[in-house]
Design a protein around this motif. Structure first.
Motif, PDB file in Angstrom:
ATOM      1  N   GLU A   1       0.853  -1.319   0.014  1.00 59.16           N
ATOM      2  CA  GLU A   1       0.085  -0.118  -0.035  1.00 59.16           C
ATOM      3  C   GLU A   1       0.832   1.459  -0.120  1.00 59.16           C
ATOM      4  OE1 GLU A   1      -2.429  -0.565   3.643  1.00 59.16           O
ATOM      5  OE2 GLU A   1      -3.364  -2.344   2.876  1.00 59.16           O
ATOM      6  N   MET A   2       2.088   1.105   0.007  1.00 58.90           N
ATOM      7  CA  MET A   2       3.054   2.076  -0.222  1.00 58.90           C
ATOM      8  C   MET A   2       3.317   2.658  -1.298  1.00 58.90           C
ATOM      9  SD  MET A   2       5.422   0.934   3.198  1.00 58.90           S
ATOM     10  CE  MET A   2       6.224   2.678   3.275  1.00 58.90           C
TER      11      MET A   2
ATOM     12  N   ARG B   1       6.594   3.126   8.405  1.00 61.61           N
ATOM     13  CA  ARG B   1       7.123   3.907   8.339  1.00 61.61           C
ATOM     14  C   ARG B   1       8.654   3.625   8.679  1.00 61.61           C
ATOM     15  NH1 ARG B   1       3.384   5.596   6.031  1.00 61.61           N
ATOM     16  NH2 ARG B   1       2.301   7.515   6.483  1.00 61.61           N
ATOM     17  N   ALA B   2       9.563   4.265   8.543  1.00 59.05           N
ATOM     18  CA  ALA B   2      11.260   3.802   8.616  1.00 59.05           C
ATOM     19  C   ALA B   2      11.266   3.112  10.149  1.00 59.05           C
ATOM     20  CB  ALA B   2      12.089   4.963   8.482  1.00 59.05           C
ATOM     21  N   MET B   3      10.742   3.674  10.988  1.00 59.81           N
ATOM     22  CA  MET B   3      10.865   3.059  12.243  1.00 59.81           C
ATOM     23  C   MET B   3      10.602   1.734  12.546  1.00 59.81           C
ATOM     24  SD  MET B   3       8.266   5.097  14.679  1.00 59.81           S
ATOM     25  CE  MET B   3       6.494   5.247  14.118  1.00 59.81           C
ATOM     26  N   HIS B   4       9.505   1.231  11.648  1.00 61.45           N
ATOM     27  CA  HIS B   4       8.881  -0.098  11.625  1.00 61.45           C
ATOM     28  C   HIS B   4       9.845  -1.191  11.044  1.00 61.45           C
ATOM     29  CE1 HIS B   4       5.049   2.710  11.954  1.00 61.45           C
ATOM     30  NE2 HIS B   4       5.338   2.235  13.169  1.00 61.45           N
ATOM     31  N   LEU B   5      10.622  -0.795   9.968  1.00 59.97           N
ATOM     32  CA  LEU B   5      11.407  -1.658   9.355  1.00 59.97           C
ATOM     33  C   LEU B   5      12.046  -2.765   9.952  1.00 59.97           C
ATOM     34  CD1 LEU B   5      12.799   0.600   6.398  1.00 59.97           C
ATOM     35  CD2 LEU B   5      10.810  -0.750   6.465  1.00 59.97           C
ATOM     36  N   PRO B   6      12.789  -2.710  11.103  1.00 59.30           N
ATOM     37  CA  PRO B   6      13.200  -3.911  11.578  1.00 59.30           C
ATOM     38  C   PRO B   6      12.117  -4.688  11.941  1.00 59.30           C
ATOM     39  CG  PRO B   6      14.166  -1.725  12.573  1.00 59.30           C
ATOM     40  CD  PRO B   6      13.012  -1.437  11.714  1.00 59.30           C
TER      41      PRO B   6
ATOM     42  N   ALA C   1      -0.052   0.896   4.512  1.00 60.67           N
ATOM     43  CA  ALA C   1      -0.023   2.310   4.315  1.00 60.67           C
ATOM     44  C   ALA C   1       0.588   3.055   5.340  1.00 60.67           C
ATOM     45  CB  ALA C   1      -1.303   2.712   3.867  1.00 60.67           C
ATOM     46  N   CYS C   2       0.355   2.435   6.730  1.00 61.37           N
ATOM     47  CA  CYS C   2       0.940   2.969   7.956  1.00 61.37           C
ATOM     48  C   CYS C   2       2.479   2.966   8.116  1.00 61.37           C
ATOM     49  CB  CYS C   2       0.295   2.484   9.187  1.00 61.37           C
ATOM     50  SG  CYS C   2       0.226   0.933   9.359  1.00 61.37           S
TER      51      CYS C   2
END
Length: 258
Positions: free
Chosen positions: A105-106, A145-150, A142-143
């Motif tokens: 969704e990104m 973000r970079a902080m969620h990648l790990p 869609a939600c």
């Protein structure tokens, strides 16, 4: 001393705050970082579309020039930004399609960063785009973000061990990276117990489908009937229940949770 209801342990687990590194929240999501975390699984298609500006949250190579809201960070680009803004506000002006990469969704900008930035500033709802949709192992909501990648990288590792069907993957989300490995271990332990009971699983896909249908879904339904985990995704509720069980010890669910 009165024995504690196992459902209370699940509720306690759900009260723990997720880890949220603050520095990555204001960054545009770099495409290379996202596809590395999610795991590239082939190209799907290329097509023209009108894309909602709010879904454009990343970049292919220009993370230092714009912030997470596509506001200009690099003052050397101000003149270029002003020129694009003036052009886009002319009555009847045709705006060329931006070029985007899509993961779930990104959307990530390949070409057209200034157009996206101006559109954001003006409150434009959608932009014409040329989109290349790339499939990934873990699904990109869609939600994300970079902080969620790990956590998404850990999810990708989980899915290599427990390859759940696509419709289930689109609903997966956990904040704690360690929870993914705990769930993979739990699924494999469940499969081993099934084999001992005379119900062997032929491959990992069968393992994943049976584990979800016969283990996760019944437990989650029971917890929801008990009023536990309102507003949580199924995987989040199951992960909390698994963590509570692990702290107690043992591999079977107590009768109060089943």
């Amino acid at each position: 001393m009165k024995a504690r209801n196992p459902l209370d342990a699940v509720r306690d687990r759900l009260r723990l705050p997720p880890s949220r590194p603050g520095t990555a929240e204001a960054r545009l999501v770099p495409y290379d970082d996202a596809v590395r975390a999610l795991g590239r699984d082939g190209d799907m298609m290329e097509y023209p579309d009108d894309v909602r500006v709010e879904r454009i949250v990343g970049t292919v190579g220009r993370a230092d020039d714009f912030d997470a809201e596509f506001r200009l960070r690099n003052p050397q680009l101000r003149a270029r930004w002003d020129a694009v803004a003036e052009l886009m506000t002319r009555p009847g002006q045709m705006v060329p399609r931006v070029e985007l990469m899509r993961l779930g969704e990104m959307y990530f900008v390949v070409d057209g960063h200034h157009r996206v930035s101006v559109a954001r500033a003006r409150g434009v709802v959608a932009l014409p785009a040329r989109v290349r949709w790339v499939c990934t192992v873990a699904y990109a909501m869609a939600c994300l973000r970079a902080m969620h990648l790990p956590s998404k990288a850990a999810e990708r590792e989980f899915l290599t061990r427990i390859p759940l069907p696509d419709p289930i993957r689109t609903e997966l989300w956990l904040d704690r990276t360690a929870d993914w490995m705990r769930l993979a271990d739990a699924a494999e332990a469940w499969a081993f117990r099934e084999t001992l009971r005379g119900a062997p699983l032929p491959d990992r896909r069968a393992l994943a489908e049976r584990w979800w249908a016969d283990e996760v879904t019944p437990l989650v339904h029971h917890l929801r009937r008990a009023g536990v985990g309102v507003g949580l995704r199924d995987i989040q509720l199951y992960a909390a229940a698994t963590a509570a069980r692990d702290r107690r010890g043992g591999s079977d669910w107590p009768t109060a949770v089943t």
